[in-house]
Design a protein around this motif. Structure first.
Motif, short mmCIF file in Angstrom:
data_model
loop_
_atom_site.label_atom_id
_atom_site.label_comp_id
_atom_site.label_asym_id
_atom_site.label_seq_id
_atom_site.Cartn_x
_atom_site.Cartn_y
_atom_site.Cartn_z
N GLY A 8 0.97 -1.27 0.19
CA GLY A 8 0.22 -0.05 0.00
C GLY A 8 0.76 1.24 -0.04
O GLY A 8 0.69 2.27 -0.64
N TYR A 9 1.82 1.10 0.76
CA TYR A 9 2.89 2.27 0.81
C TYR A 9 3.46 2.65 -0.52
O TYR A 9 3.71 3.58 -0.86
CB TYR A 9 3.83 2.34 1.96
CG TYR A 9 4.68 3.39 2.55
CD1 TYR A 9 3.94 4.71 1.94
CD2 TYR A 9 5.36 3.67 3.37
CE1 TYR A 9 4.58 6.06 2.31
CE2 TYR A 9 5.92 4.92 3.80
CZ TYR A 9 5.62 6.08 3.36
OH TYR A 9 6.15 7.08 3.71
N ALA A 10 4.02 1.57 -0.91
CA ALA A 10 4.85 1.57 -2.49
C ALA A 10 3.83 2.11 -3.38
O ALA A 10 4.22 2.96 -4.18
CB ALA A 10 5.27 0.32 -2.79
N LEU A 11 2.40 1.77 -3.44
CA LEU A 11 1.44 2.19 -4.42
C LEU A 11 1.24 3.55 -4.21
O LEU A 11 0.99 4.38 -5.23
CB LEU A 11 0.22 1.40 -4.18
CG LEU A 11 0.34 -0.01 -4.85
CD1 LEU A 11 -0.82 -0.82 -4.48
CD2 LEU A 11 0.54 -0.11 -6.48
N LEU B 195 2.19 -6.31 -11.70
CA LEU B 195 1.81 -5.50 -12.64
C LEU B 195 0.34 -5.24 -12.78
O LEU B 195 0.13 -4.08 -13.10
CB LEU B 195 2.52 -6.05 -13.86
CG LEU B 195 2.62 -5.17 -15.13
CD1 LEU B 195 3.43 -3.96 -14.92
CD2 LEU B 195 2.84 -5.88 -16.37
N ASP B 196 -0.35 -6.13 -12.61
CA ASP B 196 -1.82 -5.94 -12.63
C ASP B 196 -2.12 -4.97 -11.66
O ASP B 196 -3.23 -4.15 -11.45
CB ASP B 196 -2.48 -7.26 -12.48
CG ASP B 196 -2.85 -7.91 -13.75
OD1 ASP B 196 -2.74 -7.33 -14.89
OD2 ASP B 196 -3.15 -9.10 -13.62
N LEU B 197 -1.72 -5.17 -10.72
CA LEU B 197 -2.06 -4.34 -9.29
C LEU B 197 -1.46 -3.07 -9.60
O LEU B 197 -2.28 -1.80 -9.24
CB LEU B 197 -1.16 -4.88 -7.92
CG LEU B 197 -1.61 -4.18 -6.66
CD1 LEU B 197 -3.11 -4.22 -6.47
CD2 LEU B 197 -0.94 -4.87 -5.56
N MET B 198 -0.34 -2.61 -9.86
CA MET B 198 -0.03 -1.45 -10.34
C MET B 198 -0.80 -0.63 -11.39
O MET B 198 -0.81 0.43 -11.55
CB MET B 198 1.64 -1.37 -10.85
CG MET B 198 2.09 -0.10 -11.16
SD MET B 198 4.06 -0.07 -11.38
CE MET B 198 3.93 -0.48 -13.23
N GLY B 199 -1.13 -1.60 -12.56
CA GLY B 199 -2.01 -1.20 -13.62
C GLY B 199 -3.28 -0.65 -13.06
O GLY B 199 -3.78 0.53 -13.30
N GLN B 200 -3.75 -1.36 -12.04
CA GLN B 200 -5.07 -0.75 -11.43
C GLN B 200 -4.98 0.30 -10.78
O GLN B 200 -6.02 1.28 -10.96
CB GLN B 200 -5.67 -2.19 -10.69
CG GLN B 200 -7.01 -1.90 -9.91
CD GLN B 200 -7.61 -3.04 -9.32
OE1 GLN B 200 -7.19 -4.20 -9.56
NE2 GLN B 200 -8.26 -2.79 -8.25
#
Length: 378
Positions: free
Chosen positions: A210-213, A298-303
């Motif tokens: 969560g923090y990185a995102l 990558l899917d998580l970063m994309g979203q």
């Protein structure tokens, strides 16, 4: 999760904070002020530092270049030893701070301090502090430094808790003199730093993800808001985001990649490409080649960052577009390379024992060759 996190650097954040450094430097200490090409004399930082150090005994060493070299830094080591310097004050961006970490370790070492870049443990070091003028590397509050040796086209890194700065002053107002190239480099550097610690494979840490995102989303927002890059609010956020991207926390207890950096370092060593720009050409292609390992993240970063659902190629196109939108090419052919680029980079990685890099140790030299060839877009 199983880790120890320790960060002793005191952060002084905000406009007018340069004078606060005197809280951390005893007046009985002899100080060496280290800086780069002299931009601090044009933007008022030098005058603020000199005013704050009134009553102190201090010397100056200037000329630390981007990608600091031991050829330059060893001149400062001699001054430190001859003049019996007690404290090092780095005034500049990541290169000056990295160079000052080398000086802190080399000052109390009798041998060739390049030994630290070859893996020797730092056993003692002078204390140092940092006044940050260019946000990018997070070096102002971490343990690592990247140093070059011009004689052999090498760019290596070392780390030690003994070279944590005692304090770091982050005054966003000093960024007003930075040009677009420097601001763009800082943003890309911080984004890739975060990806190196996040874009690996799933872990159990909701906090770290969560923090990185949050950092990635913040940097993406700044890229979208590029037109306001000279506003203090924009610059405050870049300075803080870049610091948090590499102060050690988001990488604690989670897998880390760093293959993009290892390849990028060699591109810089051979061809003088800005550090962040070397990352921008490698990063998207490395993800493409290692997609099977990184697909969930990558899917998580994309979203979360790019608002793209379950289409990995569109996420990668969005990532490249973000870099390009702030003036950074992702095409290796746009830089001053030659027809030996693949051979030079893979040979250097092999020489440095980096034949199996990445979070799973499966970025082989063959994959590096593939990444570089893909980065040379026709």
């Amino acid at each position: 999760m199983n880790y120890t996190y320790f960060n002793p650097t005191s952060i002084e954040f905000g406009t007018g904070k340069i004078k606060s450094m005197t809280k951390y430097i005893d007046k009985n200490l002899k100080v060496l002020v280290v800086y780069g090409g002299g931009s601090i004399k044009k933007n008022g930082v030098y005058d603020q530092v000199k005013t704050a150090l009134e009553g102190y005994t201090f010397l100056e060493f200037s000329g630390v270049e981007p990608n600091p070299s031991i050829e330059t830094l060893n001149k400062a080591v001699k001054i430190i030893k001859d003049e019996k310097i007690d404290f090092i004050l780095a005034v500049g961006g990541g290169s000056v701070i990295d160079g000052s970490k080398y000086l802190a370790a080399a000052a109390l070492y009798d041998g060739d301090a390049w030994d630290f870049l070859e893996g020797k443990t730092v056993e003692k070091a002078l204390p140092l502090g940092a006044i940050l003028t260019l946000p990018a590397t997070g070096s102002e509050s971490n343990t690592t430094a990247v140093i070059s040796k011009l004689a052999t086209n090498e760019k290596r890194y070392f780390g030690s808790p003994l070279v944590y700065p005692k304090f770091a002053v982050l005054d966003p107002s000093v960024m007003s003199s930075l040009d677009d190239r420097q601001l763009a480099n800082g943003l890309v550097d911080a984004f890739v730093h975060t990806c190196e610690q996040f874009l690996t494979y799933p872990t159990s840490s909701l906090l770290h993800d969560g923090y990185a995102l949050t950092i990635l989303k913040g940097l993406k927002t700044l890229a979208v808001d590029w037109k306001n890059r000279h506003e203090i609010k924009w610059q405050e956020n870049l300075m803080l985001l870049a610091n948090q991207a590499l102060n050690g926390f988001i990488g604690s207890g989670v897998p880390q990649d760093w293959a993009t950096h290892m390849i990028g370092h060699e591109l810089t060593a051979f061809y003088g490409i800005d550090h962040a720009r070397s990352l921008a050409v490698v990063h998207p292609q490395l993800i493409r080649v290692m997609l099977e390992d990184k697909k969930e993240k990558l899917d998580l970063m994309g979203q979360e960052v790019f608002r793209v659902l379950h289409n990995k190629e569109i996420v990668l196109e969005a990532l490249e577009y973000m870099y390009q939108s702030i003036g950074i090419s992702t095409n290796l052919n746009d830089y001053n390379i030659d027809d030996k680029v693949v051979e030079n980079i893979t040979s250097a990685l092999k020489k440095h024992g980096m034949t199996n890099i990445g979070e799973k140790g499966n970025v082989t030299l063959e994959k590096v060759e593939q990444i570089l060839n893909m980065a040379m877009k026709k």
